[in-house]
Design an enzyme around this catalytic site. Structure first.
Site, PDB file in Angstrom:
ATOM      1  N   SER A 124      -5.681 -30.554  45.316  1.00  0.00           N
ATOM      2  CA  SER A 124      -5.712 -30.222  46.733  1.00  0.00           C
ATOM      3  C   SER A 124      -4.645 -29.178  47.061  1.00  0.00           C
ATOM      4  O   SER A 124      -4.693 -28.071  46.541  1.00  0.00           O
ATOM      5  CB  SER A 124      -5.540 -31.505  47.550  1.00  0.00           C
ATOM      6  OG  SER A 124      -5.883 -31.310  48.902  1.00  0.00           O
ATOM      7  N   GLU A 220       7.054 -32.927  60.440  1.00  0.00           N
ATOM      8  CA  GLU A 220       7.267 -31.823  61.385  1.00  0.00           C
ATOM      9  C   GLU A 220       6.880 -30.486  60.759  1.00  0.00           C
ATOM     10  O   GLU A 220       6.142 -29.691  61.348  1.00  0.00           O
ATOM     11  CB  GLU A 220       8.722 -31.801  61.834  1.00  0.00           C
ATOM     12  CG  GLU A 220       9.007 -30.833  62.966  1.00  0.00           C
ATOM     13  CD  GLU A 220       8.359 -31.252  64.277  1.00  0.00           C
ATOM     14  OE1 GLU A 220       8.000 -30.346  65.065  1.00  0.00           O
ATOM     15  OE2 GLU A 220       8.193 -32.464  64.507  1.00  0.00           O
ATOM     16  N   HIS A 279     -12.376 -37.191  46.959  1.00  0.00           N
ATOM     17  CA  HIS A 279     -11.355 -36.143  46.930  1.00  0.00           C
ATOM     18  C   HIS A 279     -10.249 -36.455  45.925  1.00  0.00           C
ATOM     19  O   HIS A 279      -9.751 -35.557  45.262  1.00  0.00           O
ATOM     20  CB  HIS A 279     -10.773 -35.969  48.329  1.00  0.00           C
ATOM     21  CG  HIS A 279      -9.755 -34.884  48.435  1.00  0.00           C
ATOM     22  ND1 HIS A 279      -9.984 -33.591  47.994  1.00  0.00           N
ATOM     23  CD2 HIS A 279      -8.475 -34.890  48.919  1.00  0.00           C
ATOM     24  CE1 HIS A 279      -8.906 -32.843  48.227  1.00  0.00           C
ATOM     25  NE2 HIS A 279      -7.987 -33.614  48.772  1.00  0.00           N
TER      26      HIS A 279
END
Length: 302
Positions: A124, A220, A279
């Site tokens: 990924s 964040e 996945h």
């Protein structure tokens, strides 16, 4: 296991390719990135062949590949490294989260370990990082394995935005034992993330620090750069080394729509799909994953 495509069209030694490659490297060099020293684990093997370097996906860590790394050492004899990306696992945090930065981090690691060549295996986000490094510095990469990812936009097939929102909304009081904190976090994630395996995977990022449970992944920075993470940088010069795109048959991350871009950037690519895998191919079908990687390593160079 299905072999869908094999590409081979680019004149790898042409003067035009060398000129384009030089221009691309100057362009990336102009975007100054300070690489970070990454956390990693080494599994030693006796073979003098280039080591295997595992790069995990978003919300993952080097621990995702430890059992597979040990088995690959036994089956191939090669040294295996599992690596934490910036803002993940035990690696440093940074406000910057781009593929150019993550590629620079891995290049620094290879330099620190005096590794002139390696086999990159990325899942990924780690697969996109491996692609970028291969396209930037092909001389460092003997072979490339991209697990359930392509060099294309992936926002249409991901739920990562929902994962981020759910993780950021988790609230755990101070002073709780780990078992209670984990159960509380799972209950708060359940309303958004119904799949237990996905919740358990995300909960591997829950850690304790100074009597407070928090996420060790930098939510964040990831939130701020998510669109960039789901896209892919622009390249014109292909990577000519042996490449395997290994997808899950139940996943949409490598589709026929991606084949032209794979062919353009990775002309020696093979595309295979692992049956009954989603996945997280390596977690869903670990033995089939190992077999595909070992068979790929044994193929002669083109």
């Amino acid at each position: 296991m299905l072999r869908a495509l094999r590409f081979s069209r680019w004149d790898h030694s042409s003067p035009l390719r060398l000129v384009i490659l030089a221009k691309e490297r100057r362009a990336f060099a102009s975007n100054v990135v300070t690489p970070l020293s990454l956390s990693y684990t080494v599994f030693d093997g006796p073979s003098p062949q280039p080591p295997l370097v595992f790069l995990h996906g978003l919300f993952g860590s080097k621990n995702n590949f430890q059992s597979l790394a040990k088995k690959l050492v036994l089956q191939t004899g090669r040294q295996v490294l599992t690596v934490d990306a910036r803002n993940h696992g035990s690696s440093p945090h940074s406000s910057l989260m781009s593929y150019e930065a993550m590629s620079a981090d891995v290049q620094l690691l290879l330099h620190q370990l005096h590794l002139n060549r390696c086999v990159l295996i990325g899942h990924s986000m780690g697969g996109k990082t491996a692609m970028v490094l291969s396209l930037q510095r092909p001389e460092l990469v003997e072979r490339l394995v991209c697990v359930d990812i392509s060099p294309s936009e992936t926002s249409a097939v991901t739920s990562f935005q929902a994962f981020l929102a759910a993780m950021r909304a988790v609230n755990i009081p101070r002073g709780l034992p780990r078992s209670t904190a984990r159960r509380l976090a799972e209950e708060q994630l359940r309303s958004t993330i119904q799949e237990p395996a996905t919740r358990n995977f995300l909960l591997t990022n829950l850690v304790s620090s100074e009597d407070q449970f928090m996420w060790r992944v930098n939510l964040e920075a990831i939130s701020h750069h998510l669109n960039e993470i789901l896209s892919f940088p622009d390249f014109q010069t292909p990577y000519s080394g042996p490449t395997l795109f290994l997808g899950g048959s139940k996943s949409e991350y490598i589709s026929s729509n991606d084949y032209p871009e794979i062919e353009r950037l990775f002309p020696e690519a093979e595309i295979q799909y692992v049956s009954n895998a989603g996945h997280w191919v390596h977690a869903d079908q670990p033995q089939e994953f190992l077999t595909a990687v070992c068979n790929f390593l044994e193929l002669p160079p083109p």
